[in-house]
Design a protein around this motif. Sequence first.
Motif, short mmCIF file in Angstrom:
data_model
loop_
_atom_site.label_atom_id
_atom_site.label_comp_id
_atom_site.label_asym_id
_atom_site.label_seq_id
_atom_site.Cartn_x
_atom_site.Cartn_y
_atom_site.Cartn_z
N ILE A 110 42.31 35.08 43.34
CA ILE A 110 41.02 36.18 42.98
C ILE A 110 40.20 35.66 44.14
CG2 ILE A 110 39.46 36.84 41.41
CD1 ILE A 110 41.67 36.60 39.51
N GLU A 111 39.52 34.35 44.02
CA GLU A 111 38.47 34.27 44.85
C GLU A 111 38.66 34.58 46.27
OE1 GLU A 111 34.60 33.18 45.82
OE2 GLU A 111 35.64 33.09 43.80
N TYR A 113 40.72 36.97 47.32
CA TYR A 113 40.80 38.32 47.30
C TYR A 113 39.22 38.94 47.33
CZ TYR A 113 42.47 43.11 46.23
OH TYR A 113 42.55 44.51 46.25
N ARG A 114 38.46 38.48 46.64
CA ARG A 114 37.11 38.85 46.57
C ARG A 114 36.45 38.54 47.85
NH1 ARG A 114 35.76 36.21 42.36
NH2 ARG A 114 35.89 37.55 40.92
N LYS A 115 36.52 37.49 48.68
CA LYS A 115 36.10 37.38 49.94
C LYS A 115 36.72 38.40 50.94
CE LYS A 115 35.15 32.41 49.52
NZ LYS A 115 35.26 31.22 49.95
N VAL A 117 37.32 41.50 50.33
CA VAL A 117 36.71 42.71 49.90
C VAL A 117 35.51 42.69 50.38
CG1 VAL A 117 35.67 44.01 47.96
CG2 VAL A 117 37.93 42.94 47.72
N TYR A 146 42.67 40.79 39.95
CA TYR A 146 41.04 40.90 40.40
C TYR A 146 40.31 41.99 39.77
CZ TYR A 146 37.18 42.38 43.47
OH TYR A 146 36.07 43.07 44.12
N GLU A 150 36.93 41.89 37.27
CA GLU A 150 35.82 42.74 37.54
C GLU A 150 35.40 43.61 36.45
OE1 GLU A 150 33.81 42.58 40.14
OE2 GLU A 150 34.89 40.88 40.73
#
Length: 466
Positions: A110-111, A113-115, A117, A146, A150
């Motif tokens: 998830i981290e 994937y967040r980067k 984005v 993710y 959120e």
Amino acid sequence: MSAGTSDILAPEQEPAELARFREQWKAEVRERRAATSGTQTQTVPGASTAAERAIALARSDARTKPTTITNTLSASRGPATHVVAGAPTVTTHTASHGQSHLSPNLAHAIEVYRKAVVHEQHSRLDEALQLYRQAFRLDANVDRAYFIEEQRTQERSTAKPASHRKVPSTVSVDGVTRDVQKLEVHKNSKDKSFVTSGYLAQVLKSFPENPVFEPENEKEGLPINLIPDELLLQILRILDYTTIERFAAVSRKARVLSLDSAIWRDFVHLAYKPPQIADDEPITNIVERYSSDYRRAYIEHPRLRLDGVYIAVCHYMRAGSSENAWVNVTHLITYHRYLRFFPNGQVLSLLANEEWQPQIVIPMLKPNLRMKGFYIGNWSLSGSTVYITNLVEKHLSHTYATTDPQPNRYFFQMTLALHSRPLGRWNKLDFIGYDSVNVEDGEAVPLPLRNERSFWFSKVKSWAGY
């Protein structure tokens, strides 16, 4: 992100298909930048066609080895499981402080994937594509996980201010209930012309302050906008409530007009009077139970329908005779029960066999009807319970007798439960009791109800409703 740095492939190690998508993505970005004269265009996940293709490619590549992410939970706390259709189950554990504990592998995915984005939002598409691919390799369902995280973060941020409010210990339950009802009520701030509560009040909050009728073609005008609201309300007040609700479904302006308290006040005052309510019960007390919302009171408060007839279709089996010993003959017997209620408290009850079909009986169902199985009595409504008393049979012998007919030794009484399917229809009556009462001593003998069925309402257009 040191643990996942080795998973990022160098350009020369990438598959040919991924490289082709990279070039296509770059071409789209160059065209977009040229169209906007050098200004950068920010994107979000799913907004770019090439991005969707690249993510789908990485996703399909990652799902060649599907994995299921689970957590080891302590025995003292139960897991909160979120199931996404078509995906493996992602199990999380919510601690007391509101943080969600994920497995290390899923949390790392998830981290990443967040980067990715963030990179995509800043138009760094090469880095975003590599990070997306790395995230999907770590977990095939990282995108769904993710978005779940959120959403949880957003819910915690919105619920946090409410949790810090201090409620005085002296506040009673009734006081809290009244406060909640006040919060649900939505009023027109200008003319106080209507009051709504519940879900409809939440819908109206999103309406513009001064709604108008909008035409399908913006270039053409709409003559109805020239009619004053006062005149439209006078027209609505002469219509029945079904037509008003159909008109309200046309637009926001129509819905606001249909909520005028004068319209529903008329309906309430016409419908709720004895025997629909007790003689000593004022209408204002009924309306106050529904937060002074006349429309809600008319829909939700029990009332018997007078603009039609309640019909119960009943069946029972009767054995027949046969000349052949090997053949059993069984007859299905069908009969109908009819109940018609009048505003003056009079009720008509008719028991008719299958020879008398509803289309024949309903036009005849009047107080001057005389036939076998026809009764006339009185009715009253208490809450959602209907009481029918003094049901006396009126048949042909009473009409053609030359002398005074013999008085009835028995009369009947019914107790029924009034239901609404769906809300506001009040179209079903269920038998609670059916008794035969001796006129001399008043002894009531219950009658069996083995074959009786529920009454369902059928509207008759030519009959008045009040």
